[in-house]
Design an enzyme around this catalytic site. Structure first.
Site, PDB file in Angstrom:
ATOM      1  N   SER A   1       1.017  15.052 -12.665  1.00  0.00           N
ATOM      2  CA  SER A   1       0.341  14.805 -13.948  1.00  0.00           C
ATOM      3  C   SER A   1       0.081  13.309 -14.129  1.00  0.00           C
ATOM      4  O   SER A   1      -0.937  12.920 -14.709  1.00  0.00           O
ATOM      5  CB  SER A   1       1.197  15.318 -15.103  1.00  0.00           C
ATOM      6  OG  SER A   1       1.371  16.698 -15.000  1.00  0.00           O
TER       7      SER A   1
ATOM      8  N   HIS B   1       0.579  22.945 -10.702  1.00  0.00           N
ATOM      9  CA  HIS B   1       1.391  23.783 -11.601  1.00  0.00           C
ATOM     10  C   HIS B   1       0.860  25.227 -11.608  1.00  0.00           C
ATOM     11  O   HIS B   1       1.633  26.176 -11.565  1.00  0.00           O
ATOM     12  CB  HIS B   1       1.322  23.267 -13.045  1.00  0.00           C
ATOM     13  CG  HIS B   1       1.945  21.920 -13.280  1.00  0.00           C
ATOM     14  ND1 HIS B   1       1.291  20.907 -13.928  1.00  0.00           N
ATOM     15  CD2 HIS B   1       3.176  21.433 -12.963  1.00  0.00           C
ATOM     16  CE1 HIS B   1       2.097  19.849 -14.022  1.00  0.00           C
ATOM     17  NE2 HIS B   1       3.236  20.135 -13.437  1.00  0.00           N
TER      18      HIS B   1
ATOM     19  N   ARG C   1       7.683  19.252  -4.203  1.00  0.00           N
ATOM     20  CA  ARG C   1       6.544  18.661  -3.494  1.00  0.00           C
ATOM     21  C   ARG C   1       6.982  17.897  -2.260  1.00  0.00           C
ATOM     22  O   ARG C   1       6.375  17.980  -1.218  1.00  0.00           O
ATOM     23  CB  ARG C   1       5.787  17.693  -4.412  1.00  0.00           C
ATOM     24  CG  ARG C   1       4.861  18.392  -5.369  1.00  0.00           C
ATOM     25  CD  ARG C   1       4.475  17.480  -6.477  1.00  0.00           C
ATOM     26  NE  ARG C   1       5.641  17.143  -7.274  1.00  0.00           N
ATOM     27  CZ  ARG C   1       5.594  16.490  -8.426  1.00  0.00           C
ATOM     28  NH1 ARG C   1       4.436  16.070  -8.878  1.00  0.00           N
ATOM     29  NH2 ARG C   1       6.694  16.246  -9.108  1.00  0.00           N
TER      30      ARG C   1
ATOM     31  N   LYS D   1      10.254  10.526 -25.899  1.00  0.00           N
ATOM     32  CA  LYS D   1       9.127  10.072 -25.078  1.00  0.00           C
ATOM     33  C   LYS D   1       7.829  10.334 -25.809  1.00  0.00           C
ATOM     34  O   LYS D   1       7.734  11.288 -26.573  1.00  0.00           O
ATOM     35  CB  LYS D   1       9.089  10.859 -23.760  1.00  0.00           C
ATOM     36  CG  LYS D   1       9.997  10.319 -22.692  1.00  0.00           C
ATOM     37  CD  LYS D   1       9.655  10.996 -21.378  1.00  0.00           C
ATOM     38  CE  LYS D   1      10.667  10.700 -20.296  1.00  0.00           C
ATOM     39  NZ  LYS D   1      10.489  11.609 -19.151  1.00  0.00           N
TER      40      LYS D   1
HETATM   41  P1  ADP Z   1       8.956  17.422 -15.113  1.00  0.00           P
HETATM   42  O1  ADP Z   1       8.797  16.293 -16.085  1.00  0.00           O
HETATM   43  O2  ADP Z   1       9.994  18.425 -15.481  1.00  0.00           O
HETATM   44  O3  ADP Z   1       9.028  17.020 -13.656  1.00  0.00           O
HETATM   45  P2  ADP Z   1       6.263  18.277 -14.572  1.00  0.00           P
HETATM   46  O4  ADP Z   1       5.306  18.817 -15.563  1.00  0.00           O
HETATM   47  O5  ADP Z   1       5.910  16.988 -13.918  1.00  0.00           O
HETATM   48  O6  ADP Z   1       7.622  18.222 -15.340  1.00  0.00           O
HETATM   49  O7  ADP Z   1       6.539  19.341 -13.436  1.00  0.00           O
HETATM   50  C1  ADP Z   1       7.047  20.625 -13.722  1.00  0.00           C
HETATM   51  C2  ADP Z   1       7.443  21.299 -12.429  1.00  0.00           C
HETATM   52  O8  ADP Z   1       6.296  21.500 -11.626  1.00  0.00           O
HETATM   53  C3  ADP Z   1       8.422  20.524 -11.561  1.00  0.00           C
HETATM   54  O9  ADP Z   1       9.281  21.451 -10.915  1.00  0.00           O
HETATM   55  C4  ADP Z   1       7.550  19.860 -10.537  1.00  0.00           C
HETATM   56  O10 ADP Z   1       8.232  19.601  -9.324  1.00  0.00           O
HETATM   57  C5  ADP Z   1       6.484  20.927 -10.346  1.00  0.00           C
HETATM   58  N1  ADP Z   1       5.208  20.369  -9.894  1.00  0.00           N
HETATM   59  C6  ADP Z   1       4.531  19.320 -10.413  1.00  0.00           C
HETATM   60  N2  ADP Z   1       3.393  19.081  -9.716  1.00  0.00           N
HETATM   61  C7  ADP Z   1       3.370  19.996  -8.711  1.00  0.00           C
HETATM   62  C8  ADP Z   1       2.478  20.274  -7.622  1.00  0.00           C
HETATM   63  N3  ADP Z   1       1.402  19.523  -7.398  1.00  0.00           N
HETATM   64  N4  ADP Z   1       2.766  21.305  -6.798  1.00  0.00           N
HETATM   65  C9  ADP Z   1       3.884  22.035  -7.009  1.00  0.00           C
HETATM   66  N5  ADP Z   1       4.772  21.832  -7.994  1.00  0.00           N
HETATM   67  C10 ADP Z   1       4.530  20.829  -8.832  1.00  0.00           C
END
Ligand code: ADP
Length: 158
Positions: free
Chosen positions: A128, A17, A90, A41
């Protein structure tokens, strides 16, 4: 003024992120990180804890602001006076889901564009949920998250 929103759960924020945040912040004048508070959630970290961790890890990036939101992303984007939504991609598995949201959001809010940033290859495996799983078993997460988040996760599972 080019304003973008980077929405997500950030439960918790990972190095993947942060990489997206730093790259997006260079492309726009102001970047709002929107932490989704989904009342149906139960996240590991509360919205307040997630906002606090993000604010702390992004404190040296001057054009970044962290807020939490509930409900529809399009409403939050309008509230922020933003026209761009940033999302990270990703793998192909992210694509279908993201495309559906980007297209439906544009129908509801035509002035809004979704900008996809392809993940840095070193973080392409990182999510995450992987971090939470490792942390819950006392695994080494130092390569996945900033030290502050590592500390908070250890406290959560101690
Ligand atoms: P959501 O529940 O909206 O997917 P996340 O917190 O999991 O929320 O992810 C937020 C954003 O960050 C999403 O666009 C996701 O694809 C991106 N993201 C998550 N992990 C990575 C990573 N390792 N590298 C690049 N982008 C990521």
């Amino acid at each position: 003024m080019r304003i973008a929103v980077y929405p997500g759960s950030f439960d918790p924020v990972t190095n993947g992120h942060i990489d997206i945040i730093k790259r997006a912040a260079k492309m726009v004048d102001h970047l709002v990180i929107g932490v989704l508070h989904n009342s149906s959630k139960t996240p590991l970290f509360s919205a307040e804890e997630r906002v606090n961790m993000l604010s702390e890890v992004c404190k040296d990036i001057p054009n970044v602001e962290v807020r939490y939101f509930e409900g529809l992303l399009v409403d939050f984007v309008v509230e922020c006076n933003a026209t761009i939504v940033v999302r990270g991609l990703r793998a192909v598995t992210d694509f279908e889901y993201e495309l559906q949201w980007a297209q439906s959001n544009r129908i509801v809010c035509p002035q809004m564009d979704t900008m996809f940033l392809v993940t840095n290859v070193q973080y392409s495996y990182l999510s995450s949920s992987v971090v939470r799983e490792y942390a819950s078993h006392n695994g080494d997460i130092s390569a996945f998250v900033p030290p502050l988040v590592e500390k908070r996760l250890k406290e959560k599972f101690s």
